[in-house]
Design a protein around this motif. Structure first.
Motif, PDB file in Angstrom:
ATOM      1  N   HIS A 171       0.844  -1.194   0.005  1.00  0.00           N
ATOM      2  CA  HIS A 171      -0.134   0.006   0.054  1.00  0.00           C
ATOM      3  C   HIS A 171       0.750   1.308  -0.059  1.00  0.00           C
ATOM      4  CE1 HIS A 171      -3.638  -2.265   1.191  1.00  0.00           C
ATOM      5  NE2 HIS A 171      -2.862  -2.908   1.909  1.00  0.00           N
ATOM      6  N   SER A 172       0.356   2.409  -0.462  1.00  0.00           N
ATOM      7  CA  SER A 172       0.980   3.635  -0.146  1.00  0.00           C
ATOM      8  C   SER A 172       0.860   3.981   1.361  1.00  0.00           C
ATOM      9  CB  SER A 172       0.249   4.613  -1.164  1.00  0.00           C
ATOM     10  OG  SER A 172      -1.017   4.897  -0.758  1.00  0.00           O
ATOM     11  N   ILE A 173       1.338   4.943   1.796  1.00  0.00           N
ATOM     12  CA  ILE A 173       1.408   5.411   3.167  1.00  0.00           C
ATOM     13  C   ILE A 173       0.098   6.054   3.389  1.00  0.00           C
ATOM     14  CG2 ILE A 173       2.134   7.610   2.841  1.00  0.00           C
ATOM     15  CD1 ILE A 173       3.555   7.822   5.533  1.00  0.00           C
ATOM     16  N   GLY A 174      -0.620   6.628   2.508  1.00  0.00           N
ATOM     17  CA  GLY A 174      -1.834   7.156   2.528  1.00  0.00           C
ATOM     18  C   GLY A 174      -3.063   6.059   2.868  1.00  0.00           C
ATOM     19  N   ILE A 206       3.156  14.530   8.360  1.00  0.00           N
ATOM     20  CA  ILE A 206       4.227  15.349   7.650  1.00  0.00           C
ATOM     21  C   ILE A 206       3.916  15.415   6.378  1.00  0.00           C
ATOM     22  CG2 ILE A 206       6.474  15.266   7.106  1.00  0.00           C
ATOM     23  CD1 ILE A 206       6.879  13.646   9.714  1.00  0.00           C
ATOM     24  N   GLU A 207       3.397  14.296   5.524  1.00  0.00           N
ATOM     25  CA  GLU A 207       3.149  14.668   4.126  1.00  0.00           C
ATOM     26  C   GLU A 207       1.902  15.596   3.866  1.00  0.00           C
ATOM     27  OE1 GLU A 207       4.793  10.517   1.932  1.00  0.00           O
ATOM     28  OE2 GLU A 207       2.730  10.630   1.996  1.00  0.00           O
ATOM     29  N   VAL A 208       0.910  15.414   4.662  1.00  0.00           N
ATOM     30  CA  VAL A 208      -0.293  16.107   4.657  1.00  0.00           C
ATOM     31  C   VAL A 208      -0.003  17.595   4.729  1.00  0.00           C
ATOM     32  CG1 VAL A 208      -2.504  16.907   5.726  1.00  0.00           C
ATOM     33  CG2 VAL A 208      -1.863  14.227   5.056  1.00  0.00           C
ATOM     34  N   ILE A 209       0.882  17.878   5.524  1.00  0.00           N
ATOM     35  CA  ILE A 209       1.125  19.267   6.148  1.00  0.00           C
ATOM     36  C   ILE A 209       2.190  19.923   5.024  1.00  0.00           C
ATOM     37  CG2 ILE A 209       2.190  20.922   7.586  1.00  0.00           C
ATOM     38  CD1 ILE A 209       1.200  19.190   9.979  1.00  0.00           C
ATOM     39  N   SER A 210       3.212  19.088   4.726  1.00  0.00           N
ATOM     40  CA  SER A 210       4.122  19.804   3.751  1.00  0.00           C
ATOM     41  C   SER A 210       3.981  19.866   2.568  1.00  0.00           C
ATOM     42  CB  SER A 210       5.521  19.168   4.213  1.00  0.00           C
ATOM     43  OG  SER A 210       5.348  17.764   3.671  1.00  0.00           O
ATOM     44  N   GLN A 211       3.108  18.600   2.090  1.00  0.00           N
ATOM     45  CA  GLN A 211       2.711  18.721   0.526  1.00  0.00           C
ATOM     46  C   GLN A 211       4.054  18.236  -0.156  1.00  0.00           C
ATOM     47  OE1 GLN A 211      -0.554  19.138  -0.902  1.00  0.00           O
ATOM     48  NE2 GLN A 211      -0.928  18.682   1.499  1.00  0.00           N
ATOM     49  N   LYS A 212       4.638  17.289   0.396  1.00  0.00           N
ATOM     50  CA  LYS A 212       5.888  16.481   0.089  1.00  0.00           C
ATOM     51  C   LYS A 212       5.740  15.195   0.518  1.00  0.00           C
ATOM     52  CE  LYS A 212       8.883  20.836   0.439  1.00  0.00           C
ATOM     53  NZ  LYS A 212      10.184  21.211   1.138  1.00  0.00           N
ATOM     54  N   SER A 213       6.458  14.262  -0.423  1.00  0.00           N
ATOM     55  CA  SER A 213       6.473  13.073   0.132  1.00  0.00           C
ATOM     56  C   SER A 213       7.418  13.182   1.414  1.00  0.00           C
ATOM     57  CB  SER A 213       7.390  12.163  -0.886  1.00  0.00           C
ATOM     58  OG  SER A 213       8.565  12.230  -0.877  1.00  0.00           O
ATOM     59  N   LEU A 214       7.041  11.836   2.375  1.00  0.00           N
ATOM     60  CA  LEU A 214       7.995  11.846   3.565  1.00  0.00           C
ATOM     61  C   LEU A 214       9.296  11.659   3.256  1.00  0.00           C
ATOM     62  CD1 LEU A 214       8.059  11.478   6.587  1.00  0.00           C
ATOM     63  CD2 LEU A 214       7.653   8.924   6.434  1.00  0.00           C
ATOM     64  N   ARG A 215       9.870  11.009   2.095  1.00  0.00           N
ATOM     65  CA  ARG A 215      11.181  10.781   1.756  1.00  0.00           C
ATOM     66  C   ARG A 215      11.683  12.150   1.531  1.00  0.00           C
ATOM     67  NH1 ARG A 215      13.694   9.122  -3.247  1.00  0.00           N
ATOM     68  NH2 ARG A 215      15.753   8.537  -2.912  1.00  0.00           N
ATOM     69  N   ASP A 216      11.107  12.721   0.467  1.00  0.00           N
ATOM     70  CA  ASP A 216      11.555  14.337   0.394  1.00  0.00           C
ATOM     71  C   ASP A 216      11.678  15.146   1.183  1.00  0.00           C
ATOM     72  OD1 ASP A 216      11.831  13.168  -2.496  1.00  0.00           O
ATOM     73  OD2 ASP A 216       9.986  14.362  -3.071  1.00  0.00           O
ATOM     74  N   PHE A 217      10.951  15.348   2.149  1.00  0.00           N
ATOM     75  CA  PHE A 217      10.883  16.017   3.192  1.00  0.00           C
ATOM     76  C   PHE A 217      11.924  15.720   4.174  1.00  0.00           C
ATOM     77  CE2 PHE A 217       9.979  17.586   7.689  1.00  0.00           C
ATOM     78  CZ  PHE A 217       9.383  18.672   7.592  1.00  0.00           C
ATOM     79  N   LEU A 218      12.030  14.349   4.531  1.00  0.00           N
ATOM     80  CA  LEU A 218      13.397  14.179   5.346  1.00  0.00           C
ATOM     81  C   LEU A 218      14.923  14.419   4.668  1.00  0.00           C
ATOM     82  CD1 LEU A 218      12.127  10.663   6.695  1.00  0.00           C
ATOM     83  CD2 LEU A 218      12.107  12.928   7.945  1.00  0.00           C
ATOM     84  N   LYS A 219      14.738  14.159   3.593  1.00  0.00           N
ATOM     85  CA  LYS A 219      16.004  14.309   2.616  1.00  0.00           C
ATOM     86  C   LYS A 219      16.279  16.036   2.826  1.00  0.00           C
ATOM     87  CE  LYS A 219      18.279  13.971  -1.727  1.00  0.00           C
ATOM     88  NZ  LYS A 219      19.427  14.246  -1.380  1.00  0.00           N
ATOM     89  N   GLN A 220      15.346  16.802   2.365  1.00  0.00           N
ATOM     90  CA  GLN A 220      15.706  18.350   2.363  1.00  0.00           C
ATOM     91  C   GLN A 220      15.820  18.774   3.653  1.00  0.00           C
ATOM     92  OE1 GLN A 220      12.134  19.714   0.092  1.00  0.00           O
ATOM     93  NE2 GLN A 220      12.752  18.116  -1.611  1.00  0.00           N
ATOM     94  N   GLN A 221      14.683  18.350   4.590  1.00  0.00           N
ATOM     95  CA  GLN A 221      14.921  19.040   6.021  1.00  0.00           C
ATOM     96  C   GLN A 221      15.898  18.453   6.958  1.00  0.00           C
ATOM     97  OE1 GLN A 221      13.433  22.069   6.304  1.00  0.00           O
ATOM     98  NE2 GLN A 221      12.645  21.522   4.295  1.00  0.00           N
ATOM     99  N   ILE A 222      16.394  17.488   6.925  1.00  0.00           N
ATOM    100  CA  ILE A 222      17.438  16.451   8.004  1.00  0.00           C
ATOM    101  C   ILE A 222      18.429  15.889   7.314  1.00  0.00           C
ATOM    102  CG2 ILE A 222      17.398  14.980   9.802  1.00  0.00           C
ATOM    103  CD1 ILE A 222      14.459  15.311  10.425  1.00  0.00           C
ATOM    104  N   PHE A 223      18.337  15.098   6.462  1.00  0.00           N
ATOM    105  CA  PHE A 223      19.476  14.201   5.850  1.00  0.00           C
ATOM    106  C   PHE A 223      20.582  15.151   5.176  1.00  0.00           C
ATOM    107  CE2 PHE A 223      16.292  10.710   5.481  1.00  0.00           C
ATOM    108  CZ  PHE A 223      16.357  10.374   6.886  1.00  0.00           C
ATOM    109  N   ASP A 224      19.972  15.997   4.153  1.00  0.00           N
ATOM    110  CA  ASP A 224      21.086  16.845   3.640  1.00  0.00           C
ATOM    111  C   ASP A 224      21.589  17.845   4.579  1.00  0.00           C
ATOM    112  OD1 ASP A 224      20.686  15.609   1.279  1.00  0.00           O
ATOM    113  OD2 ASP A 224      19.153  17.091   0.053  1.00  0.00           O
ATOM    114  N   PRO A 225      20.971  18.715   5.186  1.00  0.00           N
ATOM    115  CA  PRO A 225      21.692  19.696   6.072  1.00  0.00           C
ATOM    116  C   PRO A 225      22.643  18.930   7.251  1.00  0.00           C
ATOM    117  CG  PRO A 225      19.277  20.111   6.146  1.00  0.00           C
ATOM    118  CD  PRO A 225      19.436  18.563   5.272  1.00  0.00           C
TER     119      PRO A 225
END
Length: 412
Positions: A171-174, A206-225
């Motif tokens: 399934h997808s997360i949703g 996180i996906e609902v609020i950010s309108q991004k996939s969970l993977r993209d949010f984590l990469k941009q906001q945590i993993f890359d920094p």
């Protein structure tokens, strides 16, 4: 080590930060003992103090069939060590004012508004009752939502005539979260501490609020920094040779390769905030080097190498105990009811309340968590100490001696 890795990753003499080299290398003996006893086939251990790495060693095999040894940059399935990362991510959104701790989850997932709860009548009979109050964001963060892993055992599923097939396809997360809303809670929200799917729901929010996939949010906001270059929900093709195999152990057969339903060499449909669901949800993979950077950010009260992830007061809030005494001790496995004696729970991890009650040396206020494939980390703010180990063997078995051999090496 990655080119351009910053000063924090540099290894220094243990004595320069108040640790004994000789005593610290008792970890070597412990890890070899774990291999000999079948606790793990191999692994990596790391210790840092005062922003410096003082211990980083690998042990044993990551692929027994090929005789391939574990390397310091071996990639591991971290399972429920995904949860602390998700909790940090959701608290980043909390800091932006998207919700409060008492905000109902139904604001973001309306289907959670009218949940049912299982009420046990006797040893054989159950009935469904209405919720006394809605599940809140705080319930999800501290696992008092009733979204227990235990509720979806085969026995209760069939008693309630719920289709087990719902969990037998990808399934997808949703889609998965919507399935959760059709199943009854294990207890009334706030009534008990019950480890479960709460963090998966946070991942979806996180996906609902950010309108991004969970993977993209984590990469941009945590993993890359944070420079977490090997942390993701799957392993890229150019890194496949660094992914450890996963094992289980029996006295009769020794280490046996686990053929999991989740192929971490492929991009998943469902990125699981809880660390993996059934045989289709993919939790994070990571390395010891990556995860210790995440831990150091927390020890630094939300910042690493000039990149601020969380505010100081937010980290303080997350690392205090949030459970009242009537919800303690926490129990994740009924066969091991005393695992968390002396601990409370913060927003994403256990928090040591009484070293004496826990029966192990440590510092009150220490916090951390583990993963089902036998990975573990802890952070001690008072001692400015971080330690972790990563192995790949299921089911979960904590190497409690690891905490002891780390703390006994302190000499200042």
């Amino acid at each position: 080590m990655e080119k351009g890795m910053r000063e924090y990753m540099m290894k220094v003499s243990p004595e320069s930060v108040g640790l004994s080299s000789t005593r610290l290398h008792r970890i070597d003996k412990l890890m070899q003992c774990c291999i000999d006893k079948g606790i793990c086939a191999g692994g990596v251990a790391m210790v840092a103090r005062k922003n410096k790495i003082v211990y980083h060693e690998s042990f044993g095999l990551m692929d027994i069939k090929r005789g391939k040894p574990v390397q310091k940059d071996t990639i591991f399935r971290i399972c429920s060590m995904t949860k602390p990362i998700i909790c940090v991510a959701i608290m980043m959104l909390y800091e932006e004012g998207y919700f409060q701790m008492d905000t109902p989850v139904s604001r973001f997932v309306p289907e959670f508004k009218n949940m049912k709860v299982i009420k046990q009548i006797n040893d054989k009979d159950f009935r469904l009752v209405n919720i006394d109050r809605e599940i809140t964001i705080h319930d999800l963060l501290v696992h008092t939502s009733g979204l227990s892993y235990d509720i979806h055992t085969e026995e209760l599923t069939y008693r309630l005539n719920l289709s087990k097939e719902k969990f037998e396809k990808e399934h997808s997360i949703g889609e998965f979260i919507k399935i959760l809303t059709t199943l009854p809670l294990a207890h009334q929200p706030g009534e008990k501490w019950s480890y479960g799917y709460s963090t998966d729901v946070l991942g979806y929010i996180i996906e609902v609020i950010s309108q991004k996939s969970l993977r993209d949010f984590l990469k941009q906001q945590i993993f890359d920094p944070l420079g977490m270059v090997d942390t993701d929900f799957f392993v890229r093709e150019d890194k496949h040779d660094r992914l450890s195999e996963l094992y289980t152990f029996s006295e009769e057969h020794g280490f046996v390769l686990v053929e999991s339903g989740v192929d971490y060499r492929k991009k998943p449909l469902f990125c699981s905030g809880g660390g993996g669901v059934c045989d289709f949800g993919s939790g994070l993979v990571s390395t010891a080097e990556d995860y210790i950077r995440f831990a150091q950010m927390l020890l630094n009260k939300g910042e690493l190498d000039g990149n601020r992830i969380l505010g100081r007061k937010t980290v303080e809030f997350m690392t205090m105990n949030h459970l009242s005494s009537n919800l303690l001790p926490m129990i994740t496995d009924k066969s091991r009811p005393y695992d968390y004696e002396g601990y409370g729970y913060g927003l994403g991890w256990k928090v040591l309340l009484s070293s004496a009650q826990a029966g192990i040396i440590g510092t009150n206020g220490m916090y951390g968590w583990g993963g089902n494939a036998r990975t573990e980390f802890f952070i001690d703010p008072k001692e400015e100490l971080i330690a972790l180990y990563m192995t790949q063997c299921i089911p979960y078995q904590q190497i409690k001696e690891f905490q002891t051999v780390v703390y006994q090496a302190l000499i200042d």
